[in-house]
Design a protein around this motif. Structure first.
Motif, short mmCIF file in Angstrom:
data_model
loop_
_atom_site.label_atom_id
_atom_site.label_comp_id
_atom_site.label_asym_id
_atom_site.label_seq_id
_atom_site.Cartn_x
_atom_site.Cartn_y
_atom_site.Cartn_z
N ASN A 76 0.81 -1.22 0.00
CA ASN A 76 0.00 0.00 0.00
C ASN A 76 0.84 1.26 0.00
N GLN A 77 2.04 1.24 -0.56
CA GLN A 77 2.94 2.37 -0.41
C GLN A 77 2.92 3.35 -1.58
N SER A 78 2.10 3.14 -2.60
CA SER A 78 2.03 4.14 -3.68
C SER A 78 1.11 5.28 -3.27
N SER A 79 1.13 6.36 -4.02
CA SER A 79 0.40 7.57 -3.64
C SER A 79 -1.11 7.45 -3.79
N ILE A 80 -1.61 6.44 -4.48
CA ILE A 80 -3.05 6.29 -4.68
C ILE A 80 -3.75 5.65 -3.48
N TRP A 81 -3.01 4.94 -2.64
CA TRP A 81 -3.62 4.17 -1.55
C TRP A 81 -4.30 4.99 -0.48
N PRO A 82 -3.81 6.16 -0.08
CA PRO A 82 -4.57 6.92 0.94
C PRO A 82 -5.98 7.29 0.47
N GLY A 83 -6.11 7.67 -0.79
CA GLY A 83 -7.45 7.98 -1.32
C GLY A 83 -8.33 6.75 -1.42
N LEU A 84 -7.74 5.63 -1.85
CA LEU A 84 -8.50 4.38 -1.91
C LEU A 84 -8.95 3.93 -0.53
N ASP A 85 -8.08 4.12 0.46
CA ASP A 85 -8.42 3.74 1.83
C ASP A 85 -9.61 4.56 2.34
N ALA A 86 -9.56 5.87 2.13
CA ALA A 86 -10.67 6.73 2.56
C ALA A 86 -11.94 6.39 1.79
N GLY A 87 -11.81 6.16 0.50
CA GLY A 87 -12.98 5.85 -0.32
C GLY A 87 -13.62 4.53 0.06
N TYR A 88 -12.80 3.49 0.28
CA TYR A 88 -13.38 2.20 0.64
C TYR A 88 -14.12 2.28 1.97
N HIS A 89 -13.52 2.92 2.97
CA HIS A 89 -14.16 2.96 4.28
C HIS A 89 -15.42 3.82 4.28
N ALA A 90 -15.44 4.87 3.46
CA ALA A 90 -16.69 5.65 3.31
C ALA A 90 -17.76 4.81 2.63
N PHE A 91 -17.38 4.05 1.61
CA PHE A 91 -18.29 3.15 0.92
C PHE A 91 -18.83 2.09 1.86
N ALA A 92 -17.95 1.50 2.66
CA ALA A 92 -18.36 0.47 3.62
C ALA A 92 -19.28 1.06 4.70
#
Length: 153
Positions: A76-92
């Motif tokens: 999870n160390q690329s720059s896209i992962w923080p946004g994906l993390d926030a997006g997934y948890h908002a979706f969940a």
């Protein structure tokens, strides 16, 4: 608990257990699994709405498990992962909110059913509703904290 803002963008390895908001993975597993178990242990009287609750709880449980292993392995160390993390948890959080409200609505009308073990089912459904709302809250807090981390990275 250490903040995950310092150093790399997202934690990996055992740091997942000590960083904010990633320590919430474990309670999300526990409470999400309880929703799954409690709904599965009742009679499926209105099959379609409880099917949605089961789908949400199993889907979020599996994806959170996958997400957790991505964090543990350090993928999870690329720059896209923080946004994906926030997006997934908002979706969940949104999914769990829809399932919790639906489960609460079904539970309200459970007393009117002509079954002999309605009280037992009612108690199980109340417990499932409480766990679903707790899980919703955990995912929401995780989404907010992940969004703050994403903004600061």
């Amino acid at each position: 608990m250490a903040s995950s803002v310092t150093g790399s963008v997202l934690p990996s390895g055992s740091k997942v257990f000590t960083t904010i908001p990633d320590f919430l993975f474990i309670p999300e597993f526990v409470f999400g699994g309880l929703v799954w178990t409690l709904v599965a242990s009742t009679h499926v009287v209105p099959a379609n709405p409880l099917g949605w609750v089961m789908f949400v709880s199993i889907f979020c449980f599996l994806i959170t498990t996958f997400w957790f292993f991505i964090f543990i392995t350090g993928k999870n160390q690329s720059s896209i992962w923080p946004g994906l993390d926030a997006g997934y948890h908002a979706f969940a959080a949104f999914f769990y909110l829809s399932a919790a409200v639906l489960l609460a609505y079904i539970t309200i009308f459970l007393n009117a059913l002509p079954y002999t073990d309605v009280l037992k089912m009612y108690k199980l459904d109340i417990a499932a509703v409480v766990m679903a709302f707790v899980t919703t809250l955990l995912y929401f807090i995780h989404a907010v904290l992940s969004s703050l981390r994403w903004k600061s990275s």
